[in-house]
Design an enzyme around this catalytic site. Structure first.
Site, PDB file in Angstrom:
ATOM      1  N   SER A 133      17.813  20.821  22.807  1.00 29.29           N
ATOM      2  CA  SER A 133      17.812  20.584  21.370  1.00 29.29           C
ATOM      3  C   SER A 133      19.104  21.085  20.738  1.00 29.29           C
ATOM      4  CB  SER A 133      16.601  21.277  20.735  1.00 29.29           C
ATOM      5  OG  SER A 133      15.414  20.759  21.246  1.00 29.29           O
ATOM      6  N   GLU A 142      15.219   9.726  14.970  1.00 25.22           N
ATOM      7  CA  GLU A 142      16.054   9.996  13.780  1.00 25.22           C
ATOM      8  C   GLU A 142      15.826  11.419  13.278  1.00 25.22           C
ATOM      9  OE1 GLU A 142      18.313   8.132  12.547  1.00 25.22           O
ATOM     10  OE2 GLU A 142      17.921   6.104  13.254  1.00 25.22           O
ATOM     11  N   SER A 201      20.125  16.012  30.477  1.00 29.46           N
ATOM     12  CA  SER A 201      20.155  17.475  30.591  1.00 29.46           C
ATOM     13  C   SER A 201      20.320  18.179  29.253  1.00 29.46           C
ATOM     14  CB  SER A 201      21.293  17.902  31.516  1.00 29.46           C
ATOM     15  OG  SER A 201      22.535  17.452  30.996  1.00 29.46           O
TER      16      SER A 201
END
Length: 639
Positions: A207, A446, A204
């Site tokens: 960003s 990464e 969930s």
């Protein structure tokens, strides 16, 4: 896999380190106004002094300044013993990947066979950077980079399994662990008896690191935390016994008495109970690497398993990623060497129209660009590793640049190698198609390359802004700051009449045969600093939202650091009369010629009216696409 969607960290960085330090609208210095931080979030004098004294080339680039400490001369950081140790490790490692590991078989099985894993453990592959006192090989960053290069040339799936274990899996214990934590966990992790994983990404979570929903609550007796939640795409998720897990914890401010959730990092053992995982994910590439969802249900974590203190998880995660990212660039140089070798062998043997295809200009250009991309990527990867070994604390911009450049160069090299091999390259047995599938993830995890570009631009802009704020303060008391103001005014005046504003020059640092390239870099750095200042004056705090502009600014920064790193490396080869020195110098000159042109175009695109019109049109087009749910255009046939 743990690395995927790591962009949440960088968005969080942007918000916490830039949005909070508001960038106010600025006017030219002649009007005695400039960049300033919000009064509520002024940087402390200690932090400001630290930032202004940065030795990072990347940070100073955003001020249009050359800081050569990290880049010239090309660093040599290994002593004789370290070189000897590395040489002893290289041979057996290359033999392992040639005679024991079967990359195509691993890909088909979608796992690393147990006998192969045992061989890796015997080689010490799971504890390369763990100190010898804890049972590891104790390799430096430069030594580790060389070992990852060997892995990258052979099997990226194996590389991810190893990297997820030590570059990020238990890196938090190495960096932040107490002596007791290190003594308890590192020996078994170094031997491979236990595998580690890094658990951050969630189903969930967007960003934004603050949207993590996994939660750990302190028990009534304050002896342990109770963790509940789940993590997705975790590399080694189905095989790990030790996890570095990030979860929200309630933290009470001792001054205000208010309680607020903050991210905390924990060392979690599967043996604690309540830790389970889903089946291995089906992926496009790196199939030998186990990737699974991991679930935590009422997991009791002893309070002594908190890493670096409650509420400090975001800092821990960022440090782990920044510290571990350098290895990716080195690994991918190995992949590029594999691709170039395959392409070169085929081009030298394949005949068309009565001659080898290596004699055709289109093939020569492909081979040249592949080799140059490899050379520059290698220069940056080992530059960053050496900087870390030298004890530099600021290398986050350079490490991000290395990751972006290497991941995009490796993709280019694989694609061109397949093109040179033609139909043969499309076949499984050549290994190129597997490499392409494996490589695609490296531009995503990464920190996606898109987010990392914003990270580079905004980190540098923040540093530049601190200096401009200092000028603002000086303008309030000009009689006490004559030197500072005169220097700033003189630099701007010289720039306005087309002269070097700061006397930037790399000529003293490079071989005389590379003087022209050094001049190109000096101009690029000068223009870069001016572009940053202009952007701050024009956009103020709105620069955070100018992602199309920031991306192009980052592209210019990437090319600039690439030029400097390769110039430094070639100059060292020329100084040492290396047998490949002239070839290296030719590649660097070629790269700098093209990079200088790209930098000029990217910097122009940050402020030109035509570029602004294009940005506005892209926004409009994208809005229409979103609203229509996809392609918005009448079909050529009308139905």
């Amino acid at each position: 896999m743990a690395q995927m969607l790591r962009n949440r960290l960088f968005n969080e960085f942007i918000k916490s380190n830039l949005a909070k330090k508001s960038i106010n609208n600025c006017a030219p210095l002649t009007q005695q106004r400039c960049f300033s931080a919000s009064p509520k979030t002024q940087v402390s004098p200690q932090q400001q002094q630290h930032d202004e004294a940065s030795q990072s080339f990347g940070m100073n680039l955003f001020r249009g300044k050359i800081r050569a400490d990290q880049v010239f001369p090309f660093p040599k950081v290994m002593n004789e013993d370290e070189e000897s140790t590395l040489r002893m490790l290289v041979g057996p490692s290359e033999k392992f990947f040639t005679e024991v590991n079967d990359a195509l078989k691993n890909d088909e099985l979608e796992k690393i066979p147990d006998d192969v894993l045992n061989e890796m453990k015997d080689l010490g592959a799971f504890g390369m950077q763990v100190p010898a006192d804890y049972g590891g090989l104790g390799l430096t960053n430069t030594q580790y980079a060389r070992m990852t290069e060997i892995c990258g040339a052979s099997d990226l799936g194996v590389g991810i399994a190893l990297g997820a274990h030590q570059s990020i899996g238990f890196k938090g214990i190495s960096l932040f662990g107490t002596p007791e934590q290190k003594a308890k966990y590192l020996p078994d992790l170094a031997s491979g008896k236990k595998i580690a994983a890094f658990c951050l990404t969630e189903p969930s979570a967007g960003s934004d690191a603050s949207s993590i929903r996994s939660r750990a609550v302190l028990s009534d007796d304050k002896k342990y935390y109770v963790l509940n939640g789940s993590k997705i795409w975790i590399s080694n998720g189905g095989t790990a016994e030790v996890f570095t897990v990030f979860a929200q914890t309630p933290v009470t401010n001792k001054t205000t008495g208010k309680t607020k959730d903050k991210v905390t990092a924990f060392i979690v053992e599967r043996s604690f109970g309540g830790v389970t995982n889903g089946p291995p994910e089906k992926k496009m590439g790196i199939k030998a690497s186990n990737t699974a969802e991991v679930y935590f249900e009422d997991v009791k974590i002893p309070v002594e398993n908190v890493l670096d203190g409650v509420g400090k998880g975001f800092k821990v995660a960022m440090k782990i990623l920044n510290n571990g990212r350098f290895g990716m660039g080195a690994a991918l140089t190995g992949t590029m060497k594999f691709c170039l070798k395959k392409a070169t062998e085929h081009a030298a043997q394949r005949k068309q129209f009565g001659r080898e295809i290596s004699g055709f200009g289109v093939i020569q250009e492909k081979l040249t660009r592949m080799a140059v991309s490899l050379y520059v990527s290698e220069a940056m990867a080992y530059m960053v590793a050496a900087n870390m070994d030298q004890g530099f604390q600021e290398f986050q911009i350079e490490a991000a640049i290395s990751k972006i450049f290497a991941s995009e160069s490796a993709w280019y090299c694989a694609d061109e190698a397949l093109q040179i091999l033609g139909g043969m390259g499309y076949m499984r047995e050549t290994g190129i198609e597997k490499v392409m599938r494996d490589l695609r993830i490296f531009r995503i995890f990464e920190g996606t390359n898109d987010i990392l570009r914003l990270f580079i631009a905004l980190t540098g802009i923040q540093y530049s802004g601190i200096h401009l704020r200092k000028l603002q303060k000086a303008l309030k008391n000009p009689t006490s700051n004559v030197g500072l103001l005169f220097d700033a005014g003189a630099r701007r005046a010289r720039r306005m009449v087309g002269l070097s504003a700061s006397g930037n020059s790399l000529i003293p640092y490079v071989d005389v045969s590379l003087t022209a390239s050094a001049q190109q870099v000096g101009k690029a750095i000068e223009d870069f600093g001016a572009a940053v200042e202009t952007l701050l004056m024009k956009h103020g705090e709105g620069i955070i939202e100018e992602q199309m502009v920031l991306s192009r600014l980052a592209n210019a920064a990437i090319d600039t650091y690439a030029m400097v790193s390769s110039l430094s490396r070639a100059s060292k080869s020329l100084e040492e009369n290396s047998e490949t020195a002239e070839h290296e110098a030719e590649m660097v000159t070629f790269f700098c010629n093209e990079a200088a042109e790209r930098i000029a175009l990217n910097l122009e695109a940050t402020s030109s009216s035509s570029s602004r019109n294009n940005y506005n049109m892209m926004t409009s087009i994208a809005d229409n696409i979103i609203k229509s749910g996809g392609h918005k255009a009448t079909h050529p046939l009308g139905f």
